[in-house]
Design an enzyme around this catalytic site. Sequence first.
Site, PDB file in Angstrom:
ATOM      1  CG  ASP A 175       9.762 -36.581 -41.950  1.00  0.00           C
ATOM      2  OD1 ASP A 175       9.077 -37.520 -42.399  1.00  0.00           O
ATOM      3  OD2 ASP A 175       9.376 -35.404 -41.907  1.00  0.00           O
ATOM      4  CB  SER A 229       4.517 -29.840 -39.002  1.00  0.00           C
ATOM      5  OG  SER A 229       5.854 -29.381 -38.973  1.00  0.00           O
TER       6      SER A 229
HETATM    7  N1  ARG Z   1       7.424 -20.872 -40.476  1.00  0.00           N
HETATM    8  C1  ARG Z   1       8.492 -20.902 -39.533  1.00  0.00           C
HETATM    9  C2  ARG Z   1       9.793 -20.535 -40.193  1.00  0.00           C
HETATM   10  O1  ARG Z   1       9.907 -20.611 -41.372  1.00  0.00           O
HETATM   11  C3  ARG Z   1       8.621 -22.228 -38.822  1.00  0.00           C
HETATM   12  C4  ARG Z   1       9.019 -23.403 -39.685  1.00  0.00           C
HETATM   13  C5  ARG Z   1       8.983 -24.740 -39.005  1.00  0.00           C
HETATM   14  N2  ARG Z   1       7.664 -25.033 -38.541  1.00  0.00           N
HETATM   15  C6  ARG Z   1       7.201 -26.212 -38.187  1.00  0.00           C
HETATM   16  N3  ARG Z   1       6.000 -26.231 -37.690  1.00  0.00           N
HETATM   17  N4  ARG Z   1       7.867 -27.316 -38.289  1.00  0.00           N
HETATM   18  O2  ARG Z   1      10.705 -20.158 -39.506  1.00  0.00           O
END
Ligand code: ARG
Length: 393
Positions: free
Chosen positions: A13, A177
């Site tokens: 990205d 991710s």
């Molecule tokens: N849900 C978590 C937050 O909002 C992590 C976000 C990023 N997660 C990821 N797998 N890229 O802090």
Amino acid sequence: MKKVVLAYSGGLDTSCIVRWLKDKGYVVICFVADLGQGLGEGENLKAIEERAFAAGASKVYIKDLQDEFVEDFVLPALKAGAVYERKYLLATALGRPLIAKYLVQIAHKEKAGAIAHGCTGKGNDQVRFEVTAGILDPSLEILAPVRDWEFKSREEEIEYAKAHRIPIDVTRKKPYSIDRNIWGVSIEAGVLENLEQEPPEDAYCMTKSPTQTASYPRYLELYFEKGTPKKIDGKPAKLKHLISQLNEIGGFHGIGRSDLVENRLVGIKSREIYEAPAATILHTAHREVEALVLDRELAHFKEIVSLKYSELVYYGLWYSELKDALDAFVESTQKNVTGTIKLKLSKGCCVPVARKSVHSLYKKELSTYGKEDVFDQKLAEGFIKIWGMPYKR
Ligand code: ARG
């Protein structure tokens, strides 16, 4: 020429973003923040830098922010007992305001009028970056290409990267991710979106499966001074090193996994799994010292503060006045949080088994059922009468 500072990770990205912004007429300066996501080795950093230039960056900043991250962001959150929705120790959320702070700083140094990030329009991270930047310098323009650009899938992005000779890391085969730093890793997407399915073992990256760990326990001693972890097994260690060691030991014993359906700030529920071996061990031990030294009312009130604190971190309000005020409260609760906790780590569990503190409020002569008892049981009768009086019908 318009200049923009981009939070660059080296992934697909942000690499496409470099080129995309360049085509929109920007001079792109990349900023790579090392928060302990495993870039560490010179080799890796070099590759990221080269990729940024190949994608069209005109300058690349790489900063090792691990010490600042653990001292100024992780430690206050640990002292505050900040855990979001009971399971998330906030590794990703704590990193964002720090990265945003440097984006703003570099923008000033480079006289850039804009900053950019690679977050989607559905997550919390865009909010954290932009709210922080807005607090630190509201005059900066904020660009979020992933929210605006034309690509509809990862495949289209890969096509774009190939067409523009942007070197992409095709070795990345994990279909998730992932966001990682020294405080933990957040993993989402792919099969994890199916709530009815247990996360496959290959989704985890810092911990062994608790069913596959050693059959013997590991005992560990942690010493805290005014709420700050200072020693591991009697040996003084700098916070960053202490955390790295605990990640190693905890990961080996399968400590620190969690599987959470969480409430995002933008109103979506999402499923994410987390691994945070060191964070889990430190929160467990820190809570145990507090259990020993905080009086009942202070301990209970602090739980309310912990809850609020975790929300502020999650919501991207690190640089808010309420957060500052809560920090002052938390700091005042830590003056007696000094002591040693012995933990037993085994098969994914981390349990305190012994504790001591010079400020301990535990009085054995009061709690004992043995003959050293000095508690005057007759006093209880009057106490109960008066205390229960308002509730009698
Ligand atoms: N849900 C978590 C937050 O909002 C992590 C976000 C990023 N997660 C990821 N797998 N890229 O802090």
